[in-house]
Design a protein around this motif. Structure first.
Motif, PDB file in Angstrom:
ATOM      1  N   VAL A 140       0.830  -1.209   0.000  1.00  0.00           N
ATOM      2  CA  VAL A 140       0.000   0.000   0.000  1.00  0.00           C
ATOM      3  C   VAL A 140       0.862   1.256   0.000  1.00  0.00           C
ATOM      4  O   VAL A 140       0.598   2.222  -0.737  1.00  0.00           O
ATOM      5  N   LEU A 141       1.923   1.264   0.819  1.00  0.00           N
ATOM      6  CA  LEU A 141       2.819   2.420   0.846  1.00  0.00           C
ATOM      7  C   LEU A 141       3.447   2.667  -0.521  1.00  0.00           C
ATOM      8  O   LEU A 141       3.503   3.796  -1.003  1.00  0.00           O
ATOM      9  N   ALA A 142       3.965   1.606  -1.137  1.00  0.00           N
ATOM     10  CA  ALA A 142       4.590   1.759  -2.448  1.00  0.00           C
ATOM     11  C   ALA A 142       3.565   2.184  -3.500  1.00  0.00           C
ATOM     12  O   ALA A 142       3.862   2.991  -4.391  1.00  0.00           O
ATOM     13  N   TRP A 143       2.370   1.668  -3.403  1.00  0.00           N
ATOM     14  CA  TRP A 143       1.291   2.012  -4.336  1.00  0.00           C
ATOM     15  C   TRP A 143       0.958   3.501  -4.231  1.00  0.00           C
ATOM     16  O   TRP A 143       0.765   4.192  -5.232  1.00  0.00           O
ATOM     17  N   ILE A 144       0.922   4.001  -3.006  1.00  0.00           N
ATOM     18  CA  ILE A 144       0.652   5.428  -2.794  1.00  0.00           C
ATOM     19  C   ILE A 144       1.754   6.274  -3.417  1.00  0.00           C
ATOM     20  O   ILE A 144       1.488   7.262  -4.125  1.00  0.00           O
ATOM     21  N   ARG A 145       3.019   5.905  -3.185  1.00  0.00           N
ATOM     22  CA  ARG A 145       4.133   6.684  -3.714  1.00  0.00           C
ATOM     23  C   ARG A 145       4.198   6.620  -5.234  1.00  0.00           C
ATOM     24  O   ARG A 145       4.657   7.554  -5.885  1.00  0.00           O
ATOM     25  N   ALA A 146       3.770   5.496  -5.804  1.00  0.00           N
ATOM     26  CA  ALA A 146       3.839   5.333  -7.257  1.00  0.00           C
ATOM     27  C   ALA A 146       2.717   6.068  -7.982  1.00  0.00           C
ATOM     28  O   ALA A 146       2.795   6.263  -9.201  1.00  0.00           O
ATOM     29  N   THR A 147       1.661   6.477  -7.267  1.00  0.00           N
ATOM     30  CA  THR A 147       0.507   7.133  -7.896  1.00  0.00           C
ATOM     31  C   THR A 147       0.167   8.420  -7.159  1.00  0.00           C
ATOM     32  O   THR A 147      -0.936   8.570  -6.626  1.00  0.00           O
ATOM     33  N   PRO A 148       1.107   9.381  -7.127  1.00  0.00           N
ATOM     34  CA  PRO A 148       0.874  10.593  -6.316  1.00  0.00           C
ATOM     35  C   PRO A 148      -0.241  11.484  -6.828  1.00  0.00           C
ATOM     36  O   PRO A 148      -0.828  12.236  -6.052  1.00  0.00           O
ATOM     37  N   ASP A 149      -0.542  11.421  -8.118  1.00  0.00           N
ATOM     38  CA  ASP A 149      -1.514  12.346  -8.698  1.00  0.00           C
ATOM     39  C   ASP A 149      -2.796  11.671  -9.170  1.00  0.00           C
ATOM     40  O   ASP A 149      -3.540  12.216  -9.983  1.00  0.00           O
ATOM     41  N   THR A 150      -3.048  10.474  -8.681  1.00  0.00           N
ATOM     42  CA  THR A 150      -4.257   9.759  -9.098  1.00  0.00           C
ATOM     43  C   THR A 150      -5.095   9.393  -7.881  1.00  0.00           C
ATOM     44  O   THR A 150      -4.600   9.335  -6.763  1.00  0.00           O
ATOM     45  N   ASP A 151      -6.357   9.132  -8.133  1.00  0.00           N
ATOM     46  CA  ASP A 151      -7.266   8.734  -7.061  1.00  0.00           C
ATOM     47  C   ASP A 151      -7.305   7.204  -7.000  1.00  0.00           C
ATOM     48  O   ASP A 151      -8.329   6.577  -7.248  1.00  0.00           O
ATOM     49  N   SER A 152      -6.157   6.628  -6.659  1.00  0.00           N
ATOM     50  CA  SER A 152      -6.039   5.173  -6.633  1.00  0.00           C
ATOM     51  C   SER A 152      -6.705   4.615  -5.377  1.00  0.00           C
ATOM     52  O   SER A 152      -6.948   5.339  -4.413  1.00  0.00           O
ATOM     53  N   PRO A 153      -6.998   3.310  -5.361  1.00  0.00           N
ATOM     54  CA  PRO A 153      -7.536   2.704  -4.133  1.00  0.00           C
ATOM     55  C   PRO A 153      -6.619   2.907  -2.935  1.00  0.00           C
ATOM     56  O   PRO A 153      -7.100   3.082  -1.806  1.00  0.00           O
ATOM     57  N   ALA A 154      -5.307   2.886  -3.175  1.00  0.00           N
ATOM     58  CA  ALA A 154      -4.381   3.097  -2.065  1.00  0.00           C
ATOM     59  C   ALA A 154      -4.492   4.507  -1.514  1.00  0.00           C
ATOM     60  O   ALA A 154      -4.438   4.718  -0.290  1.00  0.00           O
ATOM     61  N   ARG A 155      -4.659   5.490  -2.386  1.00  0.00           N
ATOM     62  CA  ARG A 155      -4.828   6.868  -1.931  1.00  0.00           C
ATOM     63  C   ARG A 155      -6.126   7.044  -1.153  1.00  0.00           C
ATOM     64  O   ARG A 155      -6.176   7.742  -0.137  1.00  0.00           O
ATOM     65  N   ARG A 156      -7.184   6.396  -1.613  1.00  0.00           N
ATOM     66  CA  ARG A 156      -8.460   6.480  -0.891  1.00  0.00           C
ATOM     67  C   ARG A 156      -8.340   5.813   0.475  1.00  0.00           C
ATOM     68  O   ARG A 156      -8.893   6.298   1.475  1.00  0.00           O
ATOM     69  N   PHE A 157      -7.613   4.718   0.530  1.00  0.00           N
ATOM     70  CA  PHE A 157      -7.383   4.042   1.804  1.00  0.00           C
ATOM     71  C   PHE A 157      -6.617   4.962   2.756  1.00  0.00           C
ATOM     72  O   PHE A 157      -6.947   5.052   3.951  1.00  0.00           O
ATOM     73  N   GLU A 158      -5.605   5.648   2.240  1.00  0.00           N
ATOM     74  CA  GLU A 158      -4.824   6.556   3.077  1.00  0.00           C
ATOM     75  C   GLU A 158      -5.706   7.658   3.656  1.00  0.00           C
ATOM     76  O   GLU A 158      -5.614   7.974   4.857  1.00  0.00           O
ATOM     77  N   ARG A 159      -6.562   8.241   2.819  1.00  0.00           N
ATOM     78  CA  ARG A 159      -7.445   9.308   3.313  1.00  0.00           C
ATOM     79  C   ARG A 159      -8.421   8.783   4.357  1.00  0.00           C
ATOM     80  O   ARG A 159      -8.763   9.484   5.323  1.00  0.00           O
TER      81      ARG A 159
END
Length: 402
Positions: free
Chosen positions: A215-234
């Motif tokens: 999840v951490l790597a997924w977030i870093r790899a997609t900084p400008d997209t609304d990925s599932p990992a970013r939604r999880f982080e929020r």
């Protein structure tokens, strides 16, 4: 979090030795399941050690050098461990200090796989907790192979980061299922309790930490997209305390008879399966807010990132290593018997003794040993070109116990 886990293990062992964990009532029940700290250690190892592998696959950071990785693990773990083994053996097991096979078994952390031993329980006196370190070392050795297998499976999904991340999580789901299958194997066709301390049973705990690394790597790899990992982080930022509340509730359920008889190990297949699931939930829910803390000076950072917790985290490996030595030295000095009570009266001096020994070990053994990492220092790399993908910070992997 290492500080929390190491001190929780200490409290559990003092509660067990004093008999407080065997008392009827809510307090005794809670103390009896302090061994949940071991899955927290395992999940931390999965998170910290797998993170560079996940980053290499999803963020295109440099690949992990296996030889350097294994060298750093050995330098980090073995010197302090060997010191404690020598001290414990010469204090309480002198009759066996001339036995080369015992030394070889203990110094290489293979005691979990010896089913007929001269010692009673999980290890010689003063070393019983080292069974979990044996599992840790097995994970260290297996991780490069596991990472390679997961990477090969993820690459079959193409170059898309989202598909690769999902396939990594699917592969980790297989590792989680392995733990449940292994528990069934432990009981059928007959019960073989020694299998409970073998690595496959604990793979679920490493896997939940590895999933957080993905999840951490997924977030870093997609900084400008609304990925599932970013939604999880929020979602984590919105209510970090909810995760710790779920962890507390799962721990309370684990303290009930659903996980078996107190202090007698796993006494049935269903109690074993429930313990796996509940302990994994506790470990995961404790780590999520620490892994993805809200921005700013959040309560999570105030609790975990202060100087006191930082110091306790640095010496946490020594706290883990020395605690049984401190317990038995204190009980011998005060001439107390096992299960004789006085939990708090024993916990305070034993904790002080353990912290002192852990601090000295960190200062004079662990830190000097770290200088040997210079032998495998990575070569200098040119700075990335402007506009290229931003990699994760290059950090030496850490183990949950140090």
């Amino acid at each position: 979090m290492r500080a929390v886990a190491s001190l929780a293990v200490l409290v559990f062992h003092v509660a067990s030795e004093s008999g407080a964990a065997l008392r009827e009532g809510f307090t005794g029940a809670l103390l009896s399941r302090g061994d949940v700290a071991v899955p927290i250690f395992f999940a931390l190892s999965g998170l910290l050690l797998y993170r560079p592998y996940a980053a290499a696959l999803l963020c295109q950071t440099p690949a992990v050098r296996t030889r350097a990785y294994l060298w750093k693990r050995a330098v980090r773990i073995l010197p302090a461990y060997w010191l404690v083994v020598v001290v414990a053996m010469f204090i309480w097991s002198r009759d066996h200090t001339s036995d080369a096979w015992s030394w070889l078994t203990l110094l290489t952390l293979n005691q979990n796989y010896v089913t007929e031993t001269w010692w009673f329980g999980l290890g010689p006196k003063g070393l019983a907790q080292m069974w979990s370190l044996s599992v840790e070392v097995a994970f260290y050795l297996l991780l490069p192979l596991l990472a390679a297998g997961l990477a090969a499976f993820a690459r079959r999904g193409g170059a898309d980061v989202h598909r690769r991340a999902r396939r990594l999580l699917m592969g980790l789901g297989v590792l989680i299922a392995l733990s449940f299958a292994w528990t069934l194997l432990t009981y059928y066709p007959e019960y073989r309790p020694f299998l409970n301390s073998w690595p496959p049973r604990s793979m679920i705990f490493f896997a939940v930490g590895m999933a957080l690394a993905v999840v951490l790597a997924w977030i870093r790899a997609t900084p400008d997209t609304d990925s599932p990992a970013r939604r999880f982080e929020r979602a984590v930022w919105a209510s970090p305390g909810s995760w710790w509340l779920v962890a507390a509730l799962a721990y309370a359920v684990a303290a009930s008879p659903v996980t078996g008889t107190r202090f007698l190990g796993i006494d049935g297949v269903w109690s074993g399966l429930f313990e796996l699931a509940l302990y994994a939930i506790v470990a995961l829910c404790l780590l999520v807010p620490a892994t993805l803390p809200p921005p700013g000076d959040s309560p999570v950072k105030v609790l975990l990132a202060n100087p006191v917790m930082g110091f306790l985290g640095r010496i946490s490996y020594g706290v883990f290593l020395w605690q049984f030595v401190a317990i038995y030295l204190w009980y011998g000095f005060t001439e107390q018997q096992q299960f004789s009570g006085n939990f708090l009266g024993n916990l305070v001096p034993i904790t002080v003794m353990t912290l002192v020994m852990a601090t000295l070990t960190y200062r004079f053994v662990e830190r000097p040993a770290q200088r040997l990492n210079r032998l495998v220092r990575p070569p200098l790399r040119p700075a990335p070109a402007e506009g290229s993908e931003r990699p994760l910070p290059r950090q030496a992997p850490e183990t949950a116990k140090g």
